[in-house]
Design an enzyme around this catalytic site. Structure first.
Site, PDB file in Angstrom:
ATOM      1  N   ASP A   1      64.960  88.651  85.084  1.00  0.00           N
ATOM      2  CA  ASP A   1      65.473  87.470  84.678  1.00  0.00           C
ATOM      3  C   ASP A   1      66.210  87.658  83.495  1.00  0.00           C
ATOM      4  O   ASP A   1      66.393  88.825  82.661  1.00  0.00           O
ATOM      5  CB  ASP A   1      64.127  86.552  84.362  1.00  0.00           C
ATOM      6  CG  ASP A   1      63.040  87.421  83.573  1.00  0.00           C
ATOM      7  OD1 ASP A   1      63.444  88.677  82.906  1.00  0.00           O
ATOM      8  OD2 ASP A   1      61.988  87.114  83.448  1.00  0.00           O
TER       9      ASP A   1
ATOM     10  N   ASN B   1      50.735  82.681  80.306  1.00  0.00           N
ATOM     11  CA  ASN B   1      50.352  81.453  81.015  1.00  0.00           C
ATOM     12  C   ASN B   1      50.449  81.756  82.577  1.00  0.00           C
ATOM     13  O   ASN B   1      50.305  81.010  83.248  1.00  0.00           O
ATOM     14  CB  ASN B   1      51.450  80.263  80.916  1.00  0.00           C
ATOM     15  CG  ASN B   1      52.893  80.876  81.019  1.00  0.00           C
ATOM     16  OD1 ASN B   1      53.026  81.796  81.590  1.00  0.00           O
ATOM     17  ND2 ASN B   1      53.716  79.958  80.971  1.00  0.00           N
TER      18      ASN B   1
ATOM     19  N   HIS C   1      52.846  83.580  84.251  1.00  0.00           N
ATOM     20  CA  HIS C   1      54.199  83.740  84.769  1.00  0.00           C
ATOM     21  C   HIS C   1      54.446  84.931  85.139  1.00  0.00           C
ATOM     22  O   HIS C   1      53.956  86.114  84.471  1.00  0.00           O
ATOM     23  CB  HIS C   1      55.239  82.880  83.804  1.00  0.00           C
ATOM     24  CG  HIS C   1      55.782  83.678  82.631  1.00  0.00           C
ATOM     25  ND1 HIS C   1      56.304  83.039  81.596  1.00  0.00           N
ATOM     26  CD2 HIS C   1      55.930  85.211  82.452  1.00  0.00           C
ATOM     27  CE1 HIS C   1      56.775  84.065  80.826  1.00  0.00           C
ATOM     28  NE2 HIS C   1      56.583  85.260  81.349  1.00  0.00           N
TER      29      HIS C   1
ATOM     30  N   GLU D   1      57.442  79.934  85.849  1.00  0.00           N
ATOM     31  CA  GLU D   1      56.550  79.164  85.173  1.00  0.00           C
ATOM     32  C   GLU D   1      55.259  78.640  85.969  1.00  0.00           C
ATOM     33  O   GLU D   1      55.611  78.402  87.392  1.00  0.00           O
ATOM     34  CB  GLU D   1      57.098  78.236  84.194  1.00  0.00           C
ATOM     35  CG  GLU D   1      58.165  78.667  83.353  1.00  0.00           C
ATOM     36  CD  GLU D   1      57.791  79.773  82.294  1.00  0.00           C
ATOM     37  OE1 GLU D   1      56.292  80.208  82.269  1.00  0.00           O
ATOM     38  OE2 GLU D   1      58.082  79.595  81.155  1.00  0.00           O
TER      39      GLU D   1
END
Ligand code: GLP
Length: 247
Positions: A71, A140, A142, A147
């Site tokens: 990413d 979280n 991810h 996400e």
């Protein structure tokens, strides 16, 4: 669904990172032309340091690797010190002597980010796909910048960053500089096409995400739970990140 993969439990981050490095090193030794998927983030630094050292001492030939990163922040040029392209050059590609022409990462400053995401998918395909993908884990849940809520069928695309991701990553940005609001990330389906995956997650901040990934339902609320259906994932944890797993 029960988690079908090998889980290694190290005592601390210092013991966990070399285990991820050694998995990669074994495969690079067997085939120096392997295609690897790489990740950024604090947990990965010690993995890269270990591989660089093996390259420096001649144990490993890193020169023929083909590498794709997960990413990049949207809006940051590769020359920006906060760009993942910059980080990869400083913490791995440069010190390891890897030819940048053999590396690829989505261009954060691409004039047409949608076309850039398509180019990226095509580039991975043209290389024959990823043999071993290295993954970290967001607090979280991810993976890459997929996400919570991301479709398990998602491909490389532009995404909005979750507020908790921007908060967690603010520590890497200088005071007063905002974390970008968007990124280009490999999709979950893109990641699942890697032939083998190694996920490294350490520290207490990852404990809830680790538990959801391994013991929770396979559901987009925890993007990493998509890995439950992959044929070959090695998970490397430390005692702190494994703390919320059911006994
Ligand atoms: C970023 C990256 C993820 C990475 C995560 C964890 O958000 N996009 O790919 O897994 O950070 O990073 P750290 O190792 O710094 O906790």
């Amino acid at each position: 669904m029960t988690f079908p993969h090998s889980i290694q439990l190290a005592r601390n981050p210092e013991e966990a990172a070399p285990r991820a490095a050694s998995l990669l090193a074994g495969e690079i030794a067997a085939d120096p032309r392997i295609v690897v998927g790489l990740a950024t983030g604090g947990s990965m630094r010690a993995v890269y340091d270990d591989l660089i050292e093996q390259g420096r001492t001649g144990v490993l030939d890193l020169g023929a690797l083909r590498a794709f990163n997960l990413d990049e922040y949207l809006g940051l040029a590769g020359s920006d010190p906060n760009a993942y392209a910059f980080e990869m050059r400083s913490v791995f590609f440069g010190p390891a002597g890897i030819d940048l022409a053999r590396t690829d990462i989505p261009r954060g400053d691409a004039p047409d980010p949608v076309a850039e995401a398509e180019r990226y998918e095509a580039s991975i395909r043209a290389a024959g796909g990823i043999d071993r993908q290295l993954l970290g884990l967001g607090t979280n849940g991810h993976i890459g910048f997929n996400e919570p809520g991301s479709s398990f069928a998602s491909r490389t695309r532009v995404v909005d960053l979750a507020p908790d991701t921007r908060t967690a990553n603010a520590r890497y940005f200088p005071p007063g500089r905002e974390v970008p609001t968007q990124a280009i990330t490999m999709g979950i389906a893109t990641i699942l096409e890697a032939r083998r995956i190694v996920l490294l997650a350490t520290g207490p901040a990852k404990a809830a995400a680790v538990a959801a990934m391994i013991a929770g339902p396979r559901h987009p609320d925890c993007p990493a739970s998509a890995l439950q259906a992959h044929p070959h994932v090695d998970v490397i944890l430390d005692v702190a990140s494994a703390a919320a797993l059911p006994a």
